[in-house]
Design a protein around this motif. Structure first.
Motif, short mmCIF file in Angstrom:
data_model
loop_
_atom_site.label_atom_id
_atom_site.label_comp_id
_atom_site.label_asym_id
_atom_site.label_seq_id
_atom_site.Cartn_x
_atom_site.Cartn_y
_atom_site.Cartn_z
N SER A 67 8.59 5.30 1.39
CA SER A 67 7.26 5.45 1.49
C SER A 67 6.91 6.90 1.24
CB SER A 67 7.01 5.33 3.19
OG SER A 67 7.70 6.27 3.78
N ASP A 68 8.07 7.79 0.59
CA ASP A 68 7.51 9.17 0.25
C ASP A 68 6.92 9.34 -1.30
OD1 ASP A 68 7.75 11.62 -0.56
OD2 ASP A 68 9.56 12.25 0.56
N LYS A 69 5.65 9.61 -1.21
CA LYS A 69 5.14 9.63 -2.53
C LYS A 69 4.85 11.16 -3.07
CE LYS A 69 1.12 8.39 -0.76
NZ LYS A 69 -0.55 7.97 -1.05
N ASP A 114 -12.92 1.04 3.96
CA ASP A 114 -11.41 1.41 4.24
C ASP A 114 -10.86 2.35 2.90
OD1 ASP A 114 -11.25 -0.52 2.36
OD2 ASP A 114 -9.60 -1.29 3.61
N VAL A 115 -11.74 2.85 2.09
CA VAL A 115 -11.08 3.74 1.10
C VAL A 115 -11.29 5.18 1.36
CG1 VAL A 115 -10.98 1.79 -0.69
CG2 VAL A 115 -12.77 3.12 -0.12
N TRP A 116 -9.96 6.02 1.02
CA TRP A 116 -10.09 7.42 1.03
C TRP A 116 -9.62 8.08 0.01
CZ3 TRP A 116 -11.25 9.04 6.55
CH2 TRP A 116 -11.37 8.08 7.22
N PHE A 117 -9.87 9.37 -0.04
CA PHE A 117 -9.11 10.09 -1.08
C PHE A 117 -8.97 11.66 -0.48
CE2 PHE A 117 -8.43 13.22 -4.59
CZ PHE A 117 -7.78 12.30 -5.32
N PRO A 118 -7.64 11.95 -0.48
CA PRO A 118 -6.56 10.95 -0.91
C PRO A 118 -6.13 9.92 0.15
CG PRO A 118 -5.64 13.20 -0.06
CD PRO A 118 -7.27 13.43 -0.04
N GLN A 119 -5.16 9.23 -0.24
CA GLN A 119 -4.49 8.29 0.79
C GLN A 119 -3.13 8.68 0.95
OE1 GLN A 119 -7.75 4.64 0.40
NE2 GLN A 119 -5.73 4.38 -0.64
N PRO A 120 -2.55 8.69 2.33
CA PRO A 120 -3.47 8.76 3.39
C PRO A 120 -4.26 9.95 3.39
CG PRO A 120 -1.09 9.34 3.87
CD PRO A 120 -1.10 9.09 2.59
N ALA A 121 -5.36 9.69 4.15
CA ALA A 121 -6.37 10.91 4.45
C ALA A 121 -5.88 12.01 5.44
CB ALA A 121 -7.63 10.31 5.05
N PRO A 122 -5.98 13.18 5.25
CA PRO A 122 -5.53 14.15 6.28
C PRO A 122 -6.33 14.11 7.35
CG PRO A 122 -6.94 15.01 4.46
CD PRO A 122 -6.52 13.73 4.28
N ALA A 123 -5.58 14.60 8.51
CA ALA A 123 -6.21 14.45 9.84
C ALA A 123 -7.67 15.02 10.13
CB ALA A 123 -5.31 14.83 10.93
N ASP A 124 -7.83 16.20 9.10
CA ASP A 124 -9.13 16.86 9.31
C ASP A 124 -10.27 16.09 8.24
OD1 ASP A 124 -8.20 17.57 7.06
OD2 ASP A 124 -8.36 19.85 7.59
N HIS A 125 -9.86 14.93 7.81
CA HIS A 125 -10.94 14.48 6.75
C HIS A 125 -12.33 14.29 7.35
CE1 HIS A 125 -12.83 11.80 3.96
NE2 HIS A 125 -11.84 11.94 2.91
N PRO A 126 -13.33 14.76 6.90
CA PRO A 126 -14.49 14.59 7.65
C PRO A 126 -15.20 13.07 7.74
CG PRO A 126 -15.06 15.25 5.36
CD PRO A 126 -13.66 15.57 5.59
N TRP A 127 -14.74 12.26 7.39
CA TRP A 127 -15.07 10.62 7.55
C TRP A 127 -14.62 10.27 8.77
CZ3 TRP A 127 -14.77 7.90 2.03
CH2 TRP A 127 -15.83 8.46 1.13
N PRO A 152 -8.24 2.56 8.12
CA PRO A 152 -7.40 2.90 7.17
C PRO A 152 -7.52 1.77 5.84
CG PRO A 152 -6.39 2.29 9.12
CD PRO A 152 -7.60 2.38 9.30
N HIS A 153 -6.85 2.01 4.80
CA HIS A 153 -6.87 0.94 3.63
C HIS A 153 -6.36 -0.30 4.09
CE1 HIS A 153 -7.48 0.80 -1.18
NE2 HIS A 153 -8.02 -0.37 -0.32
N ILE A 154 -7.02 -1.03 4.59
CA ILE A 154 -6.51 -2.51 5.17
C ILE A 154 -7.07 -3.64 4.65
CG2 ILE A 154 -5.57 -1.33 7.35
CD1 ILE A 154 -7.80 -2.82 8.52
N SER A 155 -8.34 -3.54 3.87
CA SER A 155 -8.91 -4.56 3.68
C SER A 155 -8.29 -5.72 2.89
CB SER A 155 -10.25 -4.30 2.93
OG SER A 155 -10.08 -3.54 1.69
N GLY A 156 -7.60 -5.14 1.79
CA GLY A 156 -6.70 -6.12 0.82
C GLY A 156 -5.37 -6.53 1.49
N SER A 157 -4.92 -5.68 2.51
CA SER A 157 -3.54 -6.05 2.79
C SER A 157 -3.25 -6.77 3.98
CB SER A 157 -2.84 -4.47 2.97
OG SER A 157 -1.46 -4.61 3.13
N SER A 158 -4.19 -7.72 4.22
CA SER A 158 -3.96 -8.79 5.49
C SER A 158 -2.40 -9.52 5.19
CB SER A 158 -5.01 -9.80 5.45
OG SER A 158 -4.82 -10.56 4.33
N LEU A 159 -1.93 -10.03 6.38
CA LEU A 159 -0.84 -10.91 6.16
C LEU A 159 -0.86 -12.13 5.25
CD1 LEU A 159 0.76 -10.94 9.68
CD2 LEU A 159 1.20 -9.31 7.87
#
Length: 383
Positions: free
Chosen positions: A75-77, A306-319, A329-336
């Motif tokens: 998971s380390d990018k 549910d899309v952010w930049f960068p991903q994962p979004a930092p804790a202080d992201h204004p959105w 979080p970016h989940i719309s296309g990752s349902s089971l």
């Protein structure tokens, strides 16, 4: 033998699920329009289980290791990605947790031949660099398009009906009916437009049609006349032409030079005061701070996606803290449900590449030093 590097999101904070809410998935016979579902030779997972996190490994380890290939999952990018990328033949990641394959990273990956998006949307890969270095880029087209379209529908209804704040009233033990409905409206009769009407955008339009709304769209490829008549669509040559007419705008376009920063202060200012903006496409299509300003001023009544930049979004992201938002979080296309399809499609792509047989044209983004397949239809490059 090939080295396959797979970059996936972390397991749930409570650990991998021991059981699931449902025992099975609905059976699908194909995608709208006739495209077939992924057709790998087999799968080594149970559909409906968590496959997109590091422990799920997209169900690929038995298949790859049985054939003598190496699979590295992380998971380390940053540090791990850079270390393992140096001699990787294949890189796999998801749009929800993208391994950003920059031009520098591609140049330094001496063995890299294939970059797979387990999902749809390959803008985390520098396509110009992939073309220059002969790297094939592929994604599992259509695997989660309907998943995202359903998320768009949910987001529209949640914003317009003021659902999230109203639910919070219940969680807080209150009963403030007047406060809840003071920002609640009906979708019926509204003018709703999509920026892009590809697989996701068209699926959104089809799902909106029964709501008694007026539908608008803009796209570089105009839809067939019979589809426009069937759904009662109003075509606009550009987003700038369309958005002043709309109460709700949903963005369903890929990120490329023509769409990056499209929804900035200038375009948002032309929208109806109190319009809603939905973005499940890519964050950089909207200007981050312009969205915040529009919500604070009331120019926008709500923003969701549910899309952010960068991903994962930092804790202080204004959105995270802007008013009247419905971000996830970016989940719309990752349902089971979607995971079962994009894991199977990823294996299908790998099977084709490892055996030297052609990858499906609809899966291709870049091949043989040029945009190809779906990529030629959807993307543009700057080279």
């Amino acid at each position: 033998m090939a080295k396959v590097l797979c970059v996936l999101y972390d397991d749930p904070s409570g650990g991998r699920p021991r059981s699931y809410a449902r025992d099975d998935l609905p059976r699908l016979d194909g995608y709208p329009g006739g495209q077939t579902l992924p057709t790998p030779s087999g799968v080594d997972f149970t559909p409906g289980e968590l496959l997109g996190s590091v422990s799920g490994e997209l169900g690929l380890r038995p298949f790859l290791e049985a054939a003598g290939h190496t699979l590295v999952v992380t998971s380390d990018k940053e540090a791990v990605l850079d270390r393992e990328l140096a001699d990787a033949d294949v890189v796999i990641s998801q749009p929800f947790w993208p391994a950003y394959l920059t031009a520098d990273r591609i140049a330094g990956a001496r063995n890299l031949k294939l970059a797979i998006t387990a999902g749809i949307g390959s803008d985390h890969v520098d396509l110009d660099a992939a073309i220059a270095h002969g790297v094939t880029v592929a994604e599992v087209t259509y695997c989660n398009s309907i998943s995202v379209a359903e998320h768009v529908m949910m987001s529209i209804l949640a914003l317009v009906r003021n659902y999230l704040p109203s639910h919070q009233v219940v969680l807080d033990g209150g009963w403030d009916i007047a406060g809840c409905v003071a920002r609640s409206y009906d979708v019926e009769g509204m003018h709703i437009g999509t920026v892009a009407a590809g697989r996701i955008g068209t699926a959104v339009l089809r799902r909106l049609a029964p709501f008694g709304v007026h539908l608008h769209y803009t796209d570089r490829h105009r839809l067939p006349a019979e589809v426009e008549r069937e759904l009662g669509l109003n075509y606009h040559p550009s987003a700038a032409d369309m958005v002043p007419s709309c109460d709700v705008v949903t963005i369903n376009a890929p990120l490329h030079p023509e769409t990056e920063g499209l929804f900035g202060d200038e375009l948002i200012a032309t929208m109806k005061r109190g319009a809603y903006l939905i973005n499940t496409a890519r964050a950089r299509i909207a200007d981050r701070d312009a969205v915040v300003r529009a919500l604070e001023s009331g120019q926008l009544a709500g923003y969701a996606g549910d899309v952010w930049f960068p991903q994962p979004a930092p804790a202080d992201h204004p959105w995270r803290t802007m008013p009247h938002h419905g971000m996830t979080p970016h989940i719309s296309g990752s349902s089971l449900s979607a995971q079962a399809r994009y894991a199977a499609g990823t294996r299908e792509i790998l099977e084709s590449w490892l055996t030297g047989t052609p990858i499906r044209d609809e899966y291709l983004i870049v091949d043989s030093g040029a945009l190809a397949g779906t990529g030629a239809h959807s993307y543009s490059v700057t080279r």
